[in-house]
Write an enzyme that holds these catalytic residues in place. Structure first.
Site, PDB file in Angstrom:
ATOM      1  CG  ASP A 121      25.304 -69.898  -8.340  1.00  0.00           C
ATOM      2  OD1 ASP A 121      25.860 -70.969  -8.029  1.00  0.00           O
ATOM      3  OD2 ASP A 121      24.059 -69.767  -8.372  1.00  0.00           O
ATOM      4  CB  SER A 122      30.111 -72.147  -5.796  1.00  0.00           C
ATOM      5  OG  SER A 122      30.847 -72.408  -6.976  1.00  0.00           O
ATOM      6  CG  ASP A 142      25.854 -71.622 -11.955  1.00  0.00           C
ATOM      7  OD1 ASP A 142      25.102 -72.426 -12.553  1.00  0.00           O
ATOM      8  OD2 ASP A 142      26.533 -71.941 -10.955  1.00  0.00           O
ATOM      9  CE  LYS A 161      25.684 -75.382 -12.662  1.00  0.00           C
ATOM     10  NZ  LYS A 161      24.870 -74.949 -11.498  1.00  0.00           N
ATOM     11  CD  GLU A 203      20.910 -73.464  -8.398  1.00  0.00           C
ATOM     12  OE1 GLU A 203      20.007 -73.285  -7.553  1.00  0.00           O
ATOM     13  OE2 GLU A 203      22.124 -73.294  -8.148  1.00  0.00           O
ATOM     14  CD  GLU A 219      24.746 -79.025  -5.282  1.00  0.00           C
ATOM     15  OE1 GLU A 219      24.553 -78.301  -6.280  1.00  0.00           O
ATOM     16  OE2 GLU A 219      25.287 -78.605  -4.231  1.00  0.00           O
TER      17      GLU A 219
HETATM   18  O1  KIV Z   1      28.003 -73.109  -8.422  1.00  0.00           O
HETATM   19  C1  KIV Z   1      28.547 -74.229  -8.403  1.00  0.00           C
HETATM   20  O2  KIV Z   1      29.727 -74.394  -8.104  1.00  0.00           O
HETATM   21  C2  KIV Z   1      27.720 -75.375  -8.758  1.00  0.00           C
HETATM   22  C3  KIV Z   1      28.302 -76.737  -8.547  1.00  0.00           C
HETATM   23  C4  KIV Z   1      28.274 -77.082  -7.120  1.00  0.00           C
HETATM   24  C5  KIV Z   1      27.653 -77.755  -9.377  1.00  0.00           C
HETATM   25  O3  KIV Z   1      26.621 -75.214  -9.201  1.00  0.00           O
END
Ligand code: KIV
Length: 272
Positions: A52-53, A91, A121, A123, A190
């Site tokens: 989600d980055s 994510d 993924k 969090e 992280e």
């Molecule tokens: O969204 C992302 O890129 C991440 C990484 C920083 C692990 O969760």
């Protein structure tokens, strides 16, 4: 030079656990589009994270919070079309799993069905245990994410190192153990102290993939645009830049402008 111990034609969640057992470190990078994913996969990276980055890197938002489920599915389906070997983890974005386990399962199913991703993924630790269990029960592999969890940035207030104090370190260890017990196949850790990350990695059989978590873990992940040096404003200590693409691209664009203005491009060989 590759230091792979076994040739995996396709990386699966099982391969990752096997790599840890064999002492082979796991490589993971982000990708959000077809062209980048094709290069990352072709280079032999084991896991591609459709993170989600993308909210920061692709859309220019300050945080990861605004990206939607539909947008994540769009990015993930572009990545999926590019790959031959890597495991694709997607994510689940903020707001698509926190309210209840049924909503979490619906979001995970949409990602798997509409993008073709291989795993999701999420969090958090015990706060989202029931949602993770519901998704695992549907046969969808889940990667956990502990330590600095950017979807909770407004709770933390800053992007500084997490779990430096004993109480938070203890909760992180308990959460990691719980994630392994309920069936997660791996965990991203992280921005936590290297000593704590190694302790967690040594105590679990599932792989711990670190970002800013030292080299005592089972694998590493970076945001591709950061490690290529395309982003200049983000300078954490853990980031190794393998290229300075920001400068190289700027110079290429400047040269193009000069060539167009000077009627040097296209030349006689570059036209019909
Ligand atoms: O969204 C992302 O890129 C991440 C990484 C920083 C692990 O969760």
């Amino acid at each position: 030079m590759s230091t792979a111990k076994k040739d995996y034609k396709r990386v699966t969640v099982k391969s990752l656990v096997e790599m840890k057992a064999n002492g082979e470190k796991i490589s993971m990078l982000t990708a959000y589009d077809y062209t980048m994913a094709k290069i990352v996969d072709g280079a032999g990276v084991d896991v591609i994270l459709v993170g989600d980055s993308a909210s920061n890197v692709m859309a220019g938002h300050e945080t990861t919070l605004p990206i939607t489920l539909d947008q994540m599915i769009y990015h993930a389906s572009s990545v999926i079309r590019a790959i031959d070997r890597a495991l694709i983890v997607v994510d689940i974005p903020f707001g698509s799993y926190q309210s209840d386990p049924k909503e979490a399962l619906r979001s995970a199913i949409r990602i798997m069905k509409e993008s073709g991703g291989h795993a999701v993924k999420m969090e958090g630790g015990k706060e989202i245990k029931e949602s993770i269990k519901r998704i695992l029960n549907a046969g969808i592999p889940v990667m956990g994410h502990l330590g600095l969890t950017p979807q909770s940035i407004y709770k933390f207030g800053t992007y500084t190192v997490r779990a430096k104090e004993e109480e938070e370190a203890q909760k992180l260890k308990e959460d990691a153990l719980m994630l392994e017990k309920i069936g997660c196949f791996a965990i991203v850790l992280e921005k936590v102290p290297a000593k704590l990350a190694k302790e967690v990695a040594d105590s679990l059989t599932i792989p711990i993939i670190g970002i800013g978590a030292g080299n005592g873990v089972d694998g590493q992940v970076l945001v591709t645009h950061d490690m290529l040096g395309m982003t200049h404003e983000f300078n954490p200590r853990f980031l190794r830049r393998y290229l300075d693409l920001y400068t190289d691209m700027t110079n290429a664009f400047k040269k193009y402008v000069t060539d167009v203005k000077a009627v040097d491009f296209p030349n006689d060989d570059e036209q019909y």
